[in-house]
Design a protein around this motif. Structure first.
Motif, mmCIF file in Angstrom:
data_model
loop_
_atom_site.group_PDB
_atom_site.id
_atom_site.type_symbol
_atom_site.label_atom_id
_atom_site.label_comp_id
_atom_site.label_asym_id
_atom_site.label_seq_id
_atom_site.Cartn_x
_atom_site.Cartn_y
_atom_site.Cartn_z
ATOM 1 N N GLN A 101 0.206 -9.369 6.106
ATOM 2 C CA GLN A 101 -0.257 -10.753 6.207
ATOM 3 C C GLN A 101 -0.733 -11.062 7.624
ATOM 4 O O GLN A 101 -1.753 -11.749 7.814
ATOM 5 N N GLN A 102 -0.018 -10.552 8.620
ATOM 6 C CA GLN A 102 -0.411 -10.763 10.015
ATOM 7 C C GLN A 102 -1.780 -10.151 10.289
ATOM 8 O O GLN A 102 -2.623 -10.753 10.969
ATOM 9 N N PHE A 103 -2.014 -8.943 9.748
ATOM 10 C CA PHE A 103 -3.315 -8.295 9.925
ATOM 11 C C PHE A 103 -4.427 -9.165 9.347
ATOM 12 O O PHE A 103 -5.456 -9.400 9.999
ATOM 13 N N TYR A 104 -4.242 -9.661 8.137
ATOM 14 C CA TYR A 104 -5.264 -10.517 7.526
ATOM 15 C C TYR A 104 -5.475 -11.791 8.346
ATOM 16 O O TYR A 104 -6.611 -12.211 8.593
ATOM 17 N N ASN A 105 -4.378 -12.414 8.761
ATOM 18 C CA ASN A 105 -4.493 -13.660 9.512
ATOM 19 C C ASN A 105 -5.207 -13.466 10.840
ATOM 20 O O ASN A 105 -6.073 -14.269 11.227
ATOM 21 N N GLU A 106 -4.846 -12.398 11.563
ATOM 22 C CA GLU A 106 -5.430 -12.165 12.883
ATOM 23 C C GLU A 106 -6.923 -11.887 12.805
ATOM 24 O O GLU A 106 -7.658 -12.117 13.765
ATOM 25 N N ASN A 107 -7.367 -11.382 11.644
ATOM 26 C CA ASN A 107 -8.780 -11.045 11.491
ATOM 27 C C ASN A 107 -9.525 -12.022 10.585
ATOM 28 O O ASN A 107 -10.651 -11.737 10.162
ATOM 29 N N TYR A 108 -8.894 -13.196 10.314
ATOM 30 C CA TYR A 108 -9.523 -14.241 9.504
ATOM 31 C C TYR A 108 -9.975 -13.718 8.142
ATOM 32 O O TYR A 108 -11.051 -14.051 7.656
ATOM 33 N N ILE A 109 -9.140 -12.893 7.535
ATOM 34 C CA ILE A 109 -9.458 -12.328 6.222
ATOM 35 C C ILE A 109 -8.599 -13.014 5.176
ATOM 36 O O ILE A 109 -7.371 -13.100 5.316
ATOM 37 N N GLN A 110 -9.241 -13.506 4.143
ATOM 38 C CA GLN A 110 -8.508 -14.066 3.011
ATOM 39 C C GLN A 110 -7.976 -12.905 2.181
ATOM 40 O O GLN A 110 -8.756 -12.094 1.681
ATOM 41 N N ALA A 111 -6.659 -12.822 2.040
ATOM 42 C CA ALA A 111 -6.068 -11.719 1.273
ATOM 43 C C ALA A 111 -6.634 -11.711 -0.143
ATOM 44 O O ALA A 111 -6.558 -12.719 -0.851
ATOM 45 N N PRO A 112 -7.230 -10.602 -0.585
ATOM 46 C CA PRO A 112 -7.913 -10.581 -1.880
ATOM 47 C C PRO A 112 -7.002 -10.372 -3.080
ATOM 48 O O PRO A 112 -7.434 -10.510 -4.222
ATOM 49 N N TYR A 113 -5.735 -10.033 -2.832
ATOM 50 C CA TYR A 113 -4.768 -9.824 -3.916
ATOM 51 C C TYR A 113 -3.380 -10.048 -3.350
ATOM 52 O O TYR A 113 -3.185 -10.106 -2.132
ATOM 53 N N PRO A 114 -2.376 -10.217 -4.208
ATOM 54 C CA PRO A 114 -1.017 -10.509 -3.717
ATOM 55 C C PRO A 114 -0.515 -9.446 -2.745
ATOM 56 O O PRO A 114 -0.787 -8.253 -2.921
ATOM 57 N N ILE A 115 0.220 -9.893 -1.744
ATOM 58 C CA ILE A 115 0.774 -8.985 -0.739
ATOM 59 C C ILE A 115 2.253 -8.790 -1.048
ATOM 60 O O ILE A 115 3.084 -9.670 -0.791
ATOM 61 N N VAL A 116 2.560 -7.653 -1.621
ATOM 62 C CA VAL A 116 3.942 -7.337 -1.971
ATOM 63 C C VAL A 116 4.196 -5.861 -1.682
ATOM 64 O O VAL A 116 3.266 -5.057 -1.633
ATOM 65 N N PHE A 117 5.457 -5.517 -1.516
ATOM 66 C CA PHE A 117 5.825 -4.116 -1.294
ATOM 67 C C PHE A 117 5.820 -3.393 -2.637
ATOM 68 O O PHE A 117 6.231 -3.952 -3.645
ATOM 69 N N PRO A 118 5.361 -2.151 -2.676
ATOM 70 C CA PRO A 118 5.257 -1.442 -3.964
ATOM 71 C C PRO A 118 6.593 -1.287 -4.688
ATOM 72 O O PRO A 118 7.627 -1.017 -4.062
ATOM 73 N N GLU A 119 6.538 -1.448 -5.991
ATOM 74 C CA GLU A 119 7.662 -1.128 -6.861
ATOM 75 C C GLU A 119 7.415 0.258 -7.447
ATOM 76 O O GLU A 119 6.366 0.507 -8.041
ATOM 77 N N VAL A 120 8.377 1.156 -7.278
ATOM 78 C CA VAL A 120 8.186 2.561 -7.624
ATOM 79 C C VAL A 120 8.634 2.818 -9.064
ATOM 80 O O VAL A 120 9.747 2.468 -9.455
ATOM 81 N N ASP A 121 7.754 3.447 -9.835
ATOM 82 C CA ASP A 121 8.072 3.821 -11.220
ATOM 83 C C ASP A 121 8.630 5.243 -11.302
ATOM 84 O O ASP A 121 9.549 5.511 -12.070
ATOM 85 N N ILE A 122 8.041 6.150 -10.534
ATOM 86 C CA ILE A 122 8.459 7.555 -10.534
ATOM 87 C C ILE A 122 9.025 7.856 -9.154
ATOM 88 O O ILE A 122 8.290 7.898 -8.160
ATOM 89 N N VAL A 123 10.333 8.050 -9.086
ATOM 90 C CA VAL A 123 11.031 8.170 -7.805
ATOM 91 C C VAL A 123 11.255 9.647 -7.470
ATOM 92 O O VAL A 123 11.821 10.395 -8.268
ATOM 93 N N ILE A 124 10.810 10.040 -6.290
ATOM 94 C CA ILE A 124 10.990 11.411 -5.822
ATOM 95 C C ILE A 124 12.232 11.457 -4.941
ATOM 96 O O ILE A 124 12.290 10.813 -3.900
ATOM 97 N N LYS A 125 13.214 12.247 -5.381
ATOM 98 C CA LYS A 125 14.517 12.252 -4.722
ATOM 99 C C LYS A 125 14.815 13.535 -3.957
ATOM 100 O O LYS A 125 15.710 13.553 -3.121
ATOM 101 N N GLU A 126 14.089 14.627 -4.254
ATOM 102 C CA GLU A 126 14.443 15.912 -3.640
ATOM 103 C C GLU A 126 13.239 16.825 -3.521
ATOM 104 O O GLU A 126 12.235 16.664 -4.232
ATOM 105 N N ASP A 127 13.353 17.798 -2.611
ATOM 106 C CA ASP A 127 12.309 18.794 -2.438
ATOM 107 C C ASP A 127 12.114 19.600 -3.716
ATOM 108 O O ASP A 127 13.080 19.975 -4.386
#
Length: 271
Positions: A101-127
């Protein structure tokens, strides 16, 4: 802007920080990695995905949770999200969202879609954890050091290695997590190139490469820098530490801060 393309992979590069976004077109699915930065750049990526997707499933992979790599998340609703357990349980999700949000605000950009942290469907737990889709096998390796939640991803039989913020052609290691973990991740990179038939390496910033020798050069470049910086910190060699800072490409307040953070983490772990 497309910086690399063949029959199965298209690598887009942002005007900002040479950040890459990779689109892999397999027989049974499309994999999209780290869509970023600017709205018109993400729209170009969306158009490309729409052209090749058809009825295929869309998977959205995040190599790690830095804000510049996750900002295009909501531009691709319905995609199945892949990420590490560290990404799923990231302790600073609100901070990453605020940075976007700070990046968009500092550059006068209207955020084109919701700003949220990704929700993970497939979780990688190990090598070595694998995802098999039709004729394609995707193998994941945890890659902490730059951040705690990083992932290496190898796609076979296409021979594609998505490295996240490692193995750039120009960017020396930025350590936000652990220098010791970073060293181990580079050793893991050596094992990956020995174990898999890699035809294309894509870093998070900089140029993709199809050269085995170039991949090995980049691994050695990062190892050599870390080895010399760790030695300088242990010996309290201020002159050598200052010289190493000058090796950073595109010197700026940002690279200065990253260099100082590298030193702080090494002091914490090695002294």
């Amino acid at each position: 802007m497309i910086q690399f393309q063949n029959e199965c992979i298209t690598v887009f590069q942002s005007a900002l920080s040479q950040t890459t976004c990779t689109v892999v077109e397999a027989k049974d699915f499309v994999l999209l990695v780290d869509p970023n930065w600017l709205p018109h750049e993400i729209e170009e990526i969306k158009r490309h995905v729409a052209q090749i997707k058809g009825e295929k499933e869309l998977y959205l992979l995040f190599t790690h949770g830095d804000f510049d790599h996750i900002m295009g998340y909501k531009a691709f609703p319905g995609a199945k999200v892949i990420g590490s357990k560290g990404l799923q349980e990231h302790p600073n999700k609100e901070q990453k969202v605020e940075l976007i949000q700070q990046f968009y605000n500092e550059n006068y950009i209207q955020a084109p879609y919701p700003i949220v942290f990704p929700e993970v469907d497939i979780v990688i737990k190990e090598d070595g954890q694998q995802l098999v889709i039709g004729h394609t096998t995707i193998t994941f390796y945890l890659s902490p050091g730059h951040t705690h939640d990083g992932l290496f991803t190898v796609i076979e039989p296409l021979g594609i290695w998505i490295a996240g913020d490692y193995l750039s052609d120009f960017e020396l290691p930025f350590i936000y997590d652990s220098a010791k973990a970073y060293e181990e991740t580079l050793r893991k990179a050596e094992r990956i190139i020995a174990r898999h038939q890699i035809s294309v390496l894509v870093p998070g910033h900089g140029q993709a490469t199809a050269s085995q020798e170039e991949i090995k050069r980049r691994i050695h470049l990062a190892q050599d820098y870390l080895e010399r910086l760790i030695k300088a910190v242990k010996n309290e060699d201020l002159e050598e530490m200052a010289a190493l800072e000058k090796e950073m490409a595109f010197p700026s307040n940002f690279t200065k801060n990253c260099h100082e953070e590298n030193i702080r983490i090494i002091q914490r772990e090695y002294k």
